[in-house]
Design a protein around this motif. Structure first.
Motif, PDB file in Angstrom:
ATOM      1  N   GLU A 282       0.814  -1.330  -0.055  1.00 53.53           N
ATOM      2  CA  GLU A 282      -0.126  -0.048   0.081  1.00 53.53           C
ATOM      3  C   GLU A 282       0.903   1.252   0.151  1.00 53.53           C
ATOM      4  O   GLU A 282       0.423   2.250  -0.742  1.00 53.53           O
TER       5      GLU A 282
ATOM      6  N   GLU B 276       1.473   8.964  -6.136  1.00 52.14           N
ATOM      7  CA  GLU B 276       2.069  10.449  -6.174  1.00 52.14           C
ATOM      8  C   GLU B 276       2.711  10.748  -7.049  1.00 52.14           C
ATOM      9  O   GLU B 276       2.649  11.693  -7.677  1.00 52.14           O
TER      10      GLU B 276
ATOM     11  N   THR C 132       0.921   4.017  -2.887  1.00 49.79           N
ATOM     12  CA  THR C 132       0.578   5.509  -2.699  1.00 49.79           C
ATOM     13  C   THR C 132       1.663   5.937  -3.075  1.00 49.79           C
ATOM     14  O   THR C 132       1.517   7.358  -3.721  1.00 49.79           O
TER      15      THR C 132
END
Length: 218
Positions: A201, A209, A205
């Motif tokens: 995760e 980004e 993430t």
């Protein structure tokens, strides 16, 4: 000559003759004298004599001699009657004694017979009781053997159950330990998966980004 002394009773009719007889014929014997028929009767009734002599010499036949012989005959007749009466009484007593002895013998025989019957009955009762006791003893022994056999069987079954229970508990313990190990392993895998998910995760993430920054930079 015999050494036995005889008891001799003499009716002393003639003293001279009697004295001569004592000194010659009966000097080694016990001689008793009587002078009357009454004395003669008393002596013979109360004592026993081997020889009884009523006269040595019969005087010349005369009235006195005739009276003397009649008295002697009368005494002898009375003595004979007396003896016969005593014999009759003795016979009656003997008959009565025989009757009593017969009755006693019959009573004794009957008593012995009854005792023999009672003895036989008692023997049968004892034998019957012995048989009953033997049967009861054998049945008791068989019952004891049966109970002991059943006890041994129950103890063996209980022992087998204990062994089976122990074996089942050991198997259950092993299975529980195995399941605990598997659970620990599954928990470890789950923890690792959770950790890997968290890392993934975070990477996702960060990648998002970076992607968004890349798109904006265009």
């Amino acid at each position: 000559m015999s050494d036995k002394r005889h008891k001799i009773l003499i009716f002393d009719y003639n003293s001279d003759v009697t004295s001569a007889a004592k000194e010659t014929l009966f000097k080694d014997d016990d001689v008793f004298l009587v002078k009357t028929l009454e004395e003669l009767r008393d002596k013979t009734d109360n004592d026993h004599f081997d020889i009884i002599i009523t006269g040595y010499l019969i005087p010349e036949l005369s009235d006195n001699t005739h009276v003397y012989l009649e008295n002697i005959q009368k005494y002898l007749d009375e003595a004979l009657v007396n003896v016969q009466e005593k014999k009759s009484e003795a016979d009656k007593a003997l008959l009565k004694s025989n009757e009593i002895n017969t009755n006693l013998f019959n009573l004794l025989e009957e008593t012995v017979r009854k005792l023999e019957i009672e003895k036989a009955d008692l023997k049968k009762q004892i034998e019957y009781q012995k048989q009953e006791t033997d049967i009861a003893y054998k049945e008791n022994e068989r019952f004891k053997e049966t109970v002991l056999k059943e006890k041994n069987e129950v103890e063996l079954k209980f022992k087998n159950l204990e062994q089976e229970h122990k074996k089942a508990m050991e198997q259950l313990t092993l299975k529980i330990k195995s399941m605990e190990a598997e659970l620990q392993n599954a928990l470890a895998i789950a923890d690792k998966a959770i950790a890997d998910k968290s890392v993934a995760e975070k990477k996702l993430t960060k990648f998002q980004e970076q992607w968004e920054n890349f798109v904006k930079g265009k």
